[in-house]
Design an enzyme around this catalytic site. Structure first.
Site, PDB file in Angstrom:
ATOM      1  N   ASP A  61      46.664  47.878  40.520  1.00 24.73           N
ATOM      2  CA  ASP A  61      45.558  46.948  40.680  1.00 24.73           C
ATOM      3  C   ASP A  61      44.611  47.085  39.489  1.00 24.73           C
ATOM      4  O   ASP A  61      44.035  48.157  39.260  1.00 24.73           O
ATOM      5  CB  ASP A  61      44.820  47.245  41.992  1.00 24.73           C
ATOM      6  CG  ASP A  61      43.674  46.287  42.246  1.00 24.73           C
ATOM      7  OD1 ASP A  61      43.930  45.070  42.308  1.00 24.73           O
ATOM      8  OD2 ASP A  61      42.523  46.742  42.367  1.00 24.73           O
ATOM      9  N   THR A  94      42.891  40.033  38.616  1.00 26.65           N
ATOM     10  CA  THR A  94      42.054  40.861  37.742  1.00 26.65           C
ATOM     11  C   THR A  94      42.795  41.249  36.466  1.00 26.65           C
ATOM     12  O   THR A  94      42.230  41.189  35.372  1.00 26.65           O
ATOM     13  CB  THR A  94      41.590  42.122  38.480  1.00 26.65           C
ATOM     14  OG1 THR A  94      42.731  42.807  39.021  1.00 26.65           O
ATOM     15  CG2 THR A  94      40.654  41.779  39.623  1.00 26.65           C
ATOM     16  N   THR A  95      44.052  41.634  36.616  1.00 24.50           N
ATOM     17  CA  THR A  95      44.833  42.028  35.431  1.00 24.50           C
ATOM     18  C   THR A  95      45.031  40.833  34.497  1.00 24.50           C
ATOM     19  O   THR A  95      44.873  40.956  33.279  1.00 24.50           O
ATOM     20  CB  THR A  95      46.190  42.610  35.850  1.00 24.50           C
ATOM     21  OG1 THR A  95      45.977  43.727  36.723  1.00 24.50           O
ATOM     22  CG2 THR A  95      46.979  43.066  34.638  1.00 24.50           C
ATOM     23  N   ASP A 386      43.213  42.069  48.139  1.00 26.75           N
ATOM     24  CA  ASP A 386      43.504  40.967  47.214  1.00 26.75           C
ATOM     25  C   ASP A 386      44.014  39.756  47.970  1.00 26.75           C
ATOM     26  O   ASP A 386      43.615  38.614  47.710  1.00 26.75           O
ATOM     27  CB  ASP A 386      44.553  41.401  46.182  1.00 26.75           C
ATOM     28  CG  ASP A 386      44.011  42.401  45.181  1.00 26.75           C
ATOM     29  OD1 ASP A 386      42.792  42.675  45.215  1.00 26.75           O
ATOM     30  OD2 ASP A 386      44.800  42.918  44.369  1.00 26.75           O
TER      31      ASP A 386
END
Length: 560
Positions: A61, A94-95, A386
């Site tokens: 994550d 997010t990545t 998520d």
């Protein structure tokens, strides 16, 4: 003053300006993006993060990795904020957002070397970002809030590549049910979905409780373990005799007076319990303490009591059972009671907890997550968070996009066409923006062990032919229609990633002077001196001014 130099800063201060400052900040941002890049996609790898005390986190994550790395470099922290904003606003992607930000800086660095001014780049990037959001609006697919199948696919996509993937079908259904349950006229607050982690059992044995699990036990052994069709009272005060607000002294001259004092206290406590019984309560949750004598009277009446319940638990119980939290017994009446079909003390993972369930139209629910080890359960929890975020966003916006890198390829093609209509050197910035967006499908291919060039060529070819939903299947290497395969994600995941990444990149590019107080010389340093954090590469592209090796401003080695 003649030729005397004018000293403005202290001897310990350091200043890096011009191209050196830009290079230093760009390198810091790129390093952050590279740190998480290999975690992207269904075949992304995990990171093991070990702190100085030996604590271990295993995850892929993006925002969790960046938090645990404890980055201190100010420019690098701007990229970390991209991940944090993405997490807060959407819950997933997010990545992707961080990788795009890093690639925007990389593309900008090449243009800066060609003497394109940073302000020109910033203007071009902003124009490209606005055009990209317009294109995403055009290609978005509308989704009905009642379409359970699509919502489940969205939840499942968010878990792909994470620790919960082996049980994603079961978990995706639980997530959709949980998010729908807590939705009300005020919107959807996923804080009302409480996650309880239980070490032991398979992840597929996770379950959704339509109600609340309180991490407490009943206060007296003689109280019943179970109450059916229970009326629930919620008090945020205490079931104790009130103390005087000022210091008081009672002088007792004989034993009878003492006994009268004790009898009166006991009578007060009994009256409190009788008040609870008279309104029809079968269970009472108290935010503070319960006197031993009050516990005795409650047990006599067969009322289950729980003390020192958290404010958050009382709030969830109120939403779940339909009751109201009152400050004292005197304020309690029948209208304040909540209802639950079952209130029971049960064993879960070796701990005794109170289950308040079988509630009609519960607006606060509990997800019980199981896993073989603590690390597995923690990673499943991150995947669930998520997943809940993307389902919430989809219900709010009602629009999704195909996954597998399809939106990025479509955007890149549209932006290259748009660049022709942009005058001046900003055109180069728009083209660089288009190239930067392709980093996500390219990385998906690389992390899956595929040839990234072949994959990009095939993706571009299909999108040129009008296949807007064509994306990369990381498992087979084929380019397929992602919408047909059910691989979709909310539109806001992409729009938020583009907005945040663009703003962070522009802010970093516009910095041409770094003035730091104190001695910042030195190179690679571990953040906790434990030797377990990631060191930064030496050099860093000519940082200058004692800021070499990204050790300046706390160092990126000292940053991570």
């Amino acid at each position: 003053m003649g030729n005397q130099p004018l000293i403005v800063m202290s001897d310990d201060s350091q200043r890096t300006s011009g191209r050196d400052a830009q290079s230093m900040n760009i390198s810091a941002g790129k390093a952050v993006a590279e740190a998480v890049r290999t975690t992207l996609g269904p075949k992304g790898m995990d990171k093991m993060l070990v702190d100085s005390s030996g604590g271990v986190v295993v995850t892929n994550d993006g925002v969790t990795i960046l938090k645990e790395m404890d980055i201190e470099h100010p420019a690098a922290n701007m990229i970390v904020e991209v991940a944090q904003t993405q997490e807060d606003e959407v819950g997933d992607g997010t990545t992707s957002a961080v990788v795009v930000a890093g690639e925007l800086l990389k593309q900008a660095e090449e243009l800066l070397d060609q003497d394109i001014h940073a302000t020109t780049l910033a203007q071009g990037y902003r124009q490209a970002a606005e055009r990209a959001k317009e294109v995403l609006d055009d290609i978005a697919i509308e989704v009905d809030a009642d379409d359970t199948e699509v919502l489940t696919q969205i939840a499942s996509t968010a878990m792909t590549g994470k620790g919960a993937e082996n049980a994603r079908d079961v978990l995706a259904e639980l997530v959709v049910d949980a998010v729908r349950a807590v939705a009300d006229e005020d919107g959807i607050d996923t804080e009302n979905v409480k996650v309880e982690k239980v070490v032991g059992g398979a992840t597929s044995e996770s379950e959704l409780i339509e109600g609340v699990i309180v991490d407490k036990e009943r206060v007296h052994d003689n109280m019943p373990y179970f109450a059916e069709d229970a009326n629930v009272a919620l008090l945020d005060g205490a079931l104790e005799v009130k103390e005087t607000e000022i210091d008081a002294e009672v002088n007792v001259t004989d034993p009878d007076q003492l006994q009268q004092f004790l009898d009166q206290e006991e009578q007060q406590l009994e009256e409190m319990v009788q008040q609870i019984k008279s309104v029809g309560a079968d269970v009472v949750f108290v935010g503070s303490g319960i006197d031993d004598m009050a516990q005795h009277f409650l047990a006599q009446e067969g009322i289950i009591a729980v003390r020192r319940a958290k404010d958050s638990d009382l709030s969830r119980l109120a939403r779940s059972t339909g009751g109201s939290v009152v400050s004292s017994v005197d304020d309690l009446d029948e209208d304040d009671l909540g209802y639950a079909g079952s209130v029971a003390q049960k064993d879960i993972g070796g701990d005794q907890r109170i289950f308040v369930e079988d509630v009609e139209d519960a607006k606060s629910v509990t997800l019980v997550l199981r896993g073989g080890t603590e690390h597995v359960v923690d990673e499943v929890e991150r995947a669930i968070e998520d997943s809940m975020g993307v389902v919430r966003v989809t219900l709010e916006d009602g629009e999704v996009l195909p996954g597998g890198g399809a939106p990025e390829i479509e955007l890149a093609l549209a932006l290259r066409d748009f660049a022709d209509s942009v005058g001046g050197r900003e055109q180069l910035a728009v083209e660089a923006f288009a190239d930067a967006l392709e980093v996500n499908p390219r990385t998906l291919a690389e992390n899956a062990g595929l040839d990234s060039i072949d994959s990009l060529v095939e993706l571009r070819s299909q999108h040129d032919g009008g296949a807007q939903g064509a994306g990369l299947d990381a498992y087979t290497g084929d380019v397929i229609d992602m919408e047909e395969e059910g691989v979709v994600e909310p539109r806001r995941v992409k729009t938020q990633a583009i907005e945040s990444a663009t703003e962070a990149a522009v802010m970093i590019l516009r910095i041409d002077d770094v003035i730091a107080a104190g001695d910042l010389s030195g190179g690679q340093v571990d953040a906790d001196d434990g030797g377990d954090d990631m060191d930064m590469p030496p050099g860093g592209g000519g940082m200058g001014g004692g800021m070499g090796g990204m050790g300046g401003m706390g160092g990126m080695g000292g940053a991570m």
